[in-house]
Write an enzyme that holds these catalytic residues in place. Sequence first.
Site, mmCIF file in Angstrom:
data_model
loop_
_atom_site.group_PDB
_atom_site.id
_atom_site.type_symbol
_atom_site.label_atom_id
_atom_site.label_comp_id
_atom_site.label_asym_id
_atom_site.label_seq_id
_atom_site.Cartn_x
_atom_site.Cartn_y
_atom_site.Cartn_z
ATOM 1 N N HIS A 52 0.890 -0.558 -0.053
ATOM 2 C CA HIS A 52 0.145 0.464 0.129
ATOM 3 C C HIS A 52 0.397 1.349 0.210
ATOM 4 O O HIS A 52 2.437 1.348 0.292
ATOM 5 C CB HIS A 52 -1.116 -0.113 1.113
ATOM 6 C CG HIS A 52 -0.400 -0.603 2.673
ATOM 7 N ND1 HIS A 52 0.433 0.901 3.020
ATOM 8 C CD2 HIS A 52 -0.012 -1.015 3.327
ATOM 9 C CE1 HIS A 52 1.140 0.563 4.347
ATOM 10 N NE2 HIS A 52 0.501 -0.921 4.346
HETATM 11 P P1 TYD Z 1 -2.081 -2.390 7.753
HETATM 12 O O1 TYD Z 1 -1.436 -1.602 7.852
HETATM 13 O O2 TYD Z 1 -2.427 -2.879 6.572
HETATM 14 O O3 TYD Z 1 -0.207 -3.746 7.565
HETATM 15 P P2 TYD Z 1 0.564 -3.844 6.783
HETATM 16 O O4 TYD Z 1 1.145 -2.851 6.727
HETATM 17 O O5 TYD Z 1 1.810 -4.312 8.322
HETATM 18 O O6 TYD Z 1 0.354 -4.982 5.641
HETATM 19 O O7 TYD Z 1 -2.669 -3.446 9.118
HETATM 20 C C1 TYD Z 1 -3.442 -4.340 9.319
HETATM 21 C C2 TYD Z 1 -4.538 -4.013 10.359
HETATM 22 O O8 TYD Z 1 -3.905 -3.540 11.426
HETATM 23 C C3 TYD Z 1 -5.492 -3.010 9.416
HETATM 24 O O9 TYD Z 1 -6.348 -3.274 8.669
HETATM 25 C C4 TYD Z 1 -5.221 -2.005 10.496
HETATM 26 C C5 TYD Z 1 -4.750 -2.296 11.594
HETATM 27 N N1 TYD Z 1 -3.519 -1.391 12.674
HETATM 28 C C6 TYD Z 1 -4.347 -1.053 12.717
HETATM 29 O O10 TYD Z 1 -5.158 -0.583 13.791
HETATM 30 N N2 TYD Z 1 -3.299 0.536 13.915
HETATM 31 C C7 TYD Z 1 -1.953 1.040 13.136
HETATM 32 O O11 TYD Z 1 -1.041 1.467 13.718
HETATM 33 C C8 TYD Z 1 -1.784 -0.813 11.411
HETATM 34 C C9 TYD Z 1 -0.528 0.317 11.366
HETATM 35 C C10 TYD Z 1 -2.698 -1.071 11.556
#
Ligand code: TYD
Length: 138
Positions: A52
Amino acid sequence: MTVNDVKLVELPKYLDQRGNLSFVQNNAQIPFEIKRTYWIYDVPGGEARGGHAYKETEEFVIAISGAFDVTVDDGKEKKTFSLNRSYYGLYIPKGLWREIENFSTNSFALEFASTSFNEDDYVRDYNDYLTLKTNGEI
Ligand code: TYD
């Protein structure tokens, strides 16, 4: 922002027979004010994280233990940084597509962010990202 705005930062390191110490501070090693910290751990073999871009969030990533690769992509160029030392951090400005992969066993990624969590700050579709980038909207 382009992949050339991503910076690998060597962190202070206090070598000591009792164990080593490194640190980061707001607006010093980390070039923004930290609003949020999260970490990624227990990643099963072969999995990837990220996939993303953020519209506003800047991040700073440290491989506290183990190793993984961070690939950044500005729509024109990609760059991969292998993080495998706890005294290096990767600064990723806003507006870049990023993936994290090739996690070693027991790796631990510590991430500092410049914003509070907001799902609206994410662009999760790569084609949407390219459109926003082409239009100068990210
Ligand atoms: P995501 O940022 O999509 O993970 P990555 O980039 O590591 O693959 O985050 C996964 C899930 O975690 C997202 O749906 C919402 C939650 N989340 C939070 O609630 N707070 C946060 O600070 C982060 C980074 C994620």
